[in-house]
Design an enzyme around this catalytic site. Sequence first.
Site, PDB file in Angstrom:
ATOM      1  N   TRP A   1      -2.924  -2.532  -1.524  1.00  0.00           N
ATOM      2  CA  TRP A   1      -2.491  -3.870  -1.939  1.00  0.00           C
ATOM      3  C   TRP A   1      -3.211  -4.795  -0.969  1.00  0.00           C
ATOM      4  O   TRP A   1      -2.873  -4.835   0.214  1.00  0.00           O
ATOM      5  CB  TRP A   1      -0.960  -3.925  -1.810  1.00  0.00           C
ATOM      6  CG  TRP A   1      -0.306  -5.259  -1.941  1.00  0.00           C
ATOM      7  CD1 TRP A   1       0.011  -6.123  -0.929  1.00  0.00           C
ATOM      8  CD2 TRP A   1       0.171  -5.872  -3.134  1.00  0.00           C
ATOM      9  NE1 TRP A   1       0.644  -7.234  -1.440  1.00  0.00           N
ATOM     10  CE2 TRP A   1       0.760  -7.106  -2.784  1.00  0.00           C
ATOM     11  CE3 TRP A   1       0.145  -5.497  -4.484  1.00  0.00           C
ATOM     12  CZ2 TRP A   1       1.317  -7.958  -3.720  1.00  0.00           C
ATOM     13  CZ3 TRP A   1       0.723  -6.361  -5.413  1.00  0.00           C
ATOM     14  CH2 TRP A   1       1.295  -7.569  -5.019  1.00  0.00           C
TER      15      TRP A   1
ATOM     16  N   GLU B   1      19.835 -16.126 -15.453  1.00  0.00           N
ATOM     17  CA  GLU B   1      18.839 -15.184 -15.963  1.00  0.00           C
ATOM     18  C   GLU B   1      19.262 -13.720 -15.899  1.00  0.00           C
ATOM     19  O   GLU B   1      18.824 -12.935 -16.729  1.00  0.00           O
ATOM     20  CB  GLU B   1      17.469 -15.388 -15.314  1.00  0.00           C
ATOM     21  CG  GLU B   1      17.360 -15.011 -13.864  1.00  0.00           C
ATOM     22  CD  GLU B   1      15.976 -15.279 -13.287  1.00  0.00           C
ATOM     23  OE1 GLU B   1      14.999 -15.281 -14.032  1.00  0.00           O
ATOM     24  OE2 GLU B   1      15.900 -15.484 -12.070  1.00  0.00           O
TER      25      GLU B   1
ATOM     26  N   LYS C   1       8.050 -10.241 -16.031  1.00  0.00           N
ATOM     27  CA  LYS C   1       7.729 -10.517 -14.630  1.00  0.00           C
ATOM     28  C   LYS C   1       6.575 -11.504 -14.515  1.00  0.00           C
ATOM     29  O   LYS C   1       6.518 -12.307 -13.603  1.00  0.00           O
ATOM     30  CB  LYS C   1       7.373  -9.199 -13.923  1.00  0.00           C
ATOM     31  CG  LYS C   1       7.189  -9.334 -12.420  1.00  0.00           C
ATOM     32  CD  LYS C   1       8.488  -9.642 -11.715  1.00  0.00           C
ATOM     33  CE  LYS C   1       8.338 -10.005 -10.272  1.00  0.00           C
ATOM     34  NZ  LYS C   1       9.422 -10.897  -9.808  1.00  0.00           N
TER      35      LYS C   1
ATOM     36  N   LYS D   1      19.277 -17.941 -11.001  1.00  0.00           N
ATOM     37  CA  LYS D   1      19.553 -16.506 -10.842  1.00  0.00           C
ATOM     38  C   LYS D   1      20.762 -16.115 -11.664  1.00  0.00           C
ATOM     39  O   LYS D   1      20.765 -15.084 -12.332  1.00  0.00           O
ATOM     40  CB  LYS D   1      19.807 -16.137  -9.367  1.00  0.00           C
ATOM     41  CG  LYS D   1      18.642 -16.183  -8.427  1.00  0.00           C
ATOM     42  CD  LYS D   1      17.629 -15.070  -8.603  1.00  0.00           C
ATOM     43  CE  LYS D   1      16.514 -15.421  -9.535  1.00  0.00           C
ATOM     44  NZ  LYS D   1      15.378 -16.141  -9.095  1.00  0.00           N
TER      45      LYS D   1
ATOM     46  N   CYS E   1       0.827  -1.204   0.000  1.00  0.00           N
ATOM     47  CA  CYS E   1       0.000   0.000   0.000  1.00  0.00           C
ATOM     48  C   CYS E   1       0.865   1.259   0.000  1.00  0.00           C
ATOM     49  O   CYS E   1       1.997   1.240   0.480  1.00  0.00           O
ATOM     50  CB  CYS E   1      -0.863   0.035   1.252  1.00  0.00           C
ATOM     51  SG  CYS E   1      -1.836  -1.442   1.487  1.00  0.00           S
TER      52      CYS E   1
ATOM     53  N   GLU F   1      18.007 -22.928  -7.722  1.00  0.00           N
ATOM     54  CA  GLU F   1      17.624 -21.519  -7.700  1.00  0.00           C
ATOM     55  C   GLU F   1      18.858 -20.611  -7.871  1.00  0.00           C
ATOM     56  O   GLU F   1      18.804 -19.616  -8.593  1.00  0.00           O
ATOM     57  CB  GLU F   1      16.876 -21.203  -6.393  1.00  0.00           C
ATOM     58  CG  GLU F   1      16.449 -19.767  -6.201  1.00  0.00           C
ATOM     59  CD  GLU F   1      15.576 -19.202  -7.314  1.00  0.00           C
ATOM     60  OE1 GLU F   1      15.095 -19.950  -8.167  1.00  0.00           O
ATOM     61  OE2 GLU F   1      15.414 -17.965  -7.346  1.00  0.00           O
TER      62      GLU F   1
ATOM     63  N   ASN G   1      -1.379   1.705   6.076  1.00  0.00           N
ATOM     64  CA  ASN G   1      -0.533   0.627   5.545  1.00  0.00           C
ATOM     65  C   ASN G   1      -0.176  -0.272   6.707  1.00  0.00           C
ATOM     66  O   ASN G   1       0.066   0.219   7.807  1.00  0.00           O
ATOM     67  CB  ASN G   1       0.791   1.169   5.002  1.00  0.00           C
ATOM     68  CG  ASN G   1       0.616   1.949   3.739  1.00  0.00           C
ATOM     69  OD1 ASN G   1      -0.475   1.981   3.179  1.00  0.00           O
ATOM     70  ND2 ASN G   1       1.681   2.577   3.294  1.00  0.00           N
ATOM     71  N   GLY G   2      -0.047  -1.573   6.442  1.00  0.00           N
ATOM     72  CA  GLY G   2       0.344  -2.497   7.502  1.00  0.00           C
ATOM     73  C   GLY G   2      -0.805  -3.439   7.833  1.00  0.00           C
ATOM     74  O   GLY G   2      -1.774  -3.545   7.070  1.00  0.00           O
TER      75      GLY G   2
ATOM     76  N   ARG H   1       4.937   0.598  -6.419  1.00  0.00           N
ATOM     77  CA  ARG H   1       4.884  -0.321  -5.281  1.00  0.00           C
ATOM     78  C   ARG H   1       3.875  -1.448  -5.497  1.00  0.00           C
ATOM     79  O   ARG H   1       3.854  -2.406  -4.741  1.00  0.00           O
ATOM     80  CB  ARG H   1       4.475   0.451  -4.005  1.00  0.00           C
ATOM     81  CG  ARG H   1       5.509   1.456  -3.557  1.00  0.00           C
ATOM     82  CD  ARG H   1       4.901   2.463  -2.600  1.00  0.00           C
ATOM     83  NE  ARG H   1       4.514   1.870  -1.343  1.00  0.00           N
ATOM     84  CZ  ARG H   1       5.210   1.956  -0.219  1.00  0.00           C
ATOM     85  NH1 ARG H   1       6.353   2.604  -0.208  1.00  0.00           N
ATOM     86  NH2 ARG H   1       4.788   1.411   0.886  1.00  0.00           N
TER      87      ARG H   1
ATOM     88  N   HIS I   1      27.704 -38.326 -13.419  1.00  0.00           N
ATOM     89  CA  HIS I   1      27.161 -39.106 -14.530  1.00  0.00           C
ATOM     90  C   HIS I   1      27.063 -38.254 -15.794  1.00  0.00           C
ATOM     91  O   HIS I   1      26.068 -38.329 -16.520  1.00  0.00           O
ATOM     92  CB  HIS I   1      25.781 -39.668 -14.164  1.00  0.00           C
ATOM     93  CG  HIS I   1      25.822 -40.625 -13.014  1.00  0.00           C
ATOM     94  ND1 HIS I   1      26.286 -41.913 -13.116  1.00  0.00           N
ATOM     95  CD2 HIS I   1      25.485 -40.466 -11.707  1.00  0.00           C
ATOM     96  CE1 HIS I   1      26.214 -42.521 -11.943  1.00  0.00           C
ATOM     97  NE2 HIS I   1      25.742 -41.652 -11.060  1.00  0.00           N
TER      98      HIS I   1
END
Length: 608
Positions: A76, A486, A603, A483, A2, A479, A102-103, A29, A502
Amino acid sequence: MCGIVGCILQGSSEVAKVLRDALKSLEYRGYDSVGVAVCSEGRITVKKDAGKLEEVDRKLNLRGLKGSVGIGHTRWATHGRPSQENAHPHLDCTGTIAVAHNGIIENYSELRSELAARGHVFRSETDTEVVPHLVEEGLKRGLPLYEAFKQAVSRLEGSYALVMIAASSPSRIYFARKDSPLVLGLAKKACYVCSDIPAILSYTRDIVTLRNYDIGYIGVGELWIENLKLKAPVKRAPMRVTWSAEAAQKGGYPHFMLKEIHEQPTALRENSRISREQLEKMAKHVVDADNVLLIAAGTSYHACLAGAIQLLNYLRKPISAMISSEVQFMKPHIDSRTALIAVSQSGETMDTLKAMRYAREMGAKVLSIVNVFGSTIHRESDDTIVMFAGPEIGVAATKTFTAQVHTLSMLAVKAAELSGALDHGEAGKLNMQLREIWKAAGEVIRRSEIKAKSLAEYFARRHSCFYLGRGIGLPTALEGALKMKEIAYVHAEGYPAGESKHGPIALVEEGFPVVFIAPRDETRAKIAGNIEEMSARGAKPIIVCEDGDQLAEYTQPDCAFHIPPGYSPLFSPILYVLPLQLLAYYTAITRGYDPDKPRNLAKSVTVE
Ligand code: F6R
């Protein structure tokens, strides 16, 4: 996440224009609804709705509101879906007090029941709406407005950045902060309150940063701040901000990716707020099912793999992770006794949606874990956990990966408890680790940054590298490699360490970098063997291991990343991936690439 803005103008009634423009610059945001409240001639007018700012402005003409004091908000969603009623600002019963927040107010349901019993009528499903009603209640008891606000705030548990305007006090904005950022902007003929500096930078560069438990009010030429914890007035000196608006959006970090890497401790702390009821509900589906299938794409798939390993550790039934685009073709066993868990940051990934729809046709219970409330995956699920990682802007997923593993870890512990695999005490200890792990995440990031930067010089000159792990170390290896490829465009293969002999080992030559993920669990001795095997062929080992682990002696001190002890190895992806995110980031920078805009990637991948 938010965004809040508040403004008072002297000698102008165009406050809504300022609010609208400031909200525009908070758009980065992420949000799903927007609203403003303006006070004029003893009345407060609120205009708000679900949707993007442009859309809502076109529909409701936000800018057309006249007045010199107002507040605005981009929401949000966390409590309650994105809708007109749930958008902020929220009013009290009399319509004379407007609040944006917010929160998360953790004790809102108790407060809401108490206020409802006193006759207050709620119009939204949000936690925020309790605040204007609490203030109204204080006024009814005869308190002056600021006292009523203070008493209301002192009843709140959780996190908040709050702004309030009242028809009876048209030259002030009231504010309070705890664990959610809030700043004040000072100008000659205006003043501002905002959750984020960039939104007000085009109006003023004189900024006061509020601290936790600060509460007060601001007017043109007037500022009062006190601290609820210190129980005393405080002086917060203004600073002159010289950054550009773009740099300010990134909070002083050169890229969103680095900002989001550094936000992980906060994201993990916030994520612990996923409700017990929500976890229990989903864990029950998992425990009741005959088999569990976790599906996702990319980074989210790596989180699924970690989740499957965690669940397998506790539950005796078929549990697996599968790449969502493969589900229709690999045809795993799915029927009405299957619990399918789709994991997605965006909640919009088409491959994952298609796999969910396929599983639903086969009769599965369709569950999901997303970071975006109201996303398609959320809407199409029988049950969803929405994480609290906050919006992720960098294309490469970082904080959402750790939040996904964190969420799945909490789910696994809850499922283990419900099924009897863990007793209450054991589950309690693991839950405590998950609540505290954000602190260790901060420590790992602090320790790893300089090493990652200097190792990046080495990786930047290589064409290829390996990331190896076993068991719960494997998702971290996969992962870390993803990273690296990409954003830094260095060919990186994540591989099960045992399988590397192997075939892949054929690539190893003098100086070939191999990153080993070595949590202190039963894979450790085998990983030691893999390190020797690779080193004997000239590889340069980079080792991520626990503090004090002698495995680090297999390499030079600047090639070992150390992780604080005290956390179950099953949670290790959360901490062990952090140095690898930094390594990829700094390798991209050293190679001259923009990590926020990796080539060919988006995204949200909404095509099959
Ligand atoms: C990698 C990355 C992607 C996503 C994948 C799934 O950094 O971000 O691999 O993880 O496209 O996206 P979501 O999680 O939105 O379903």
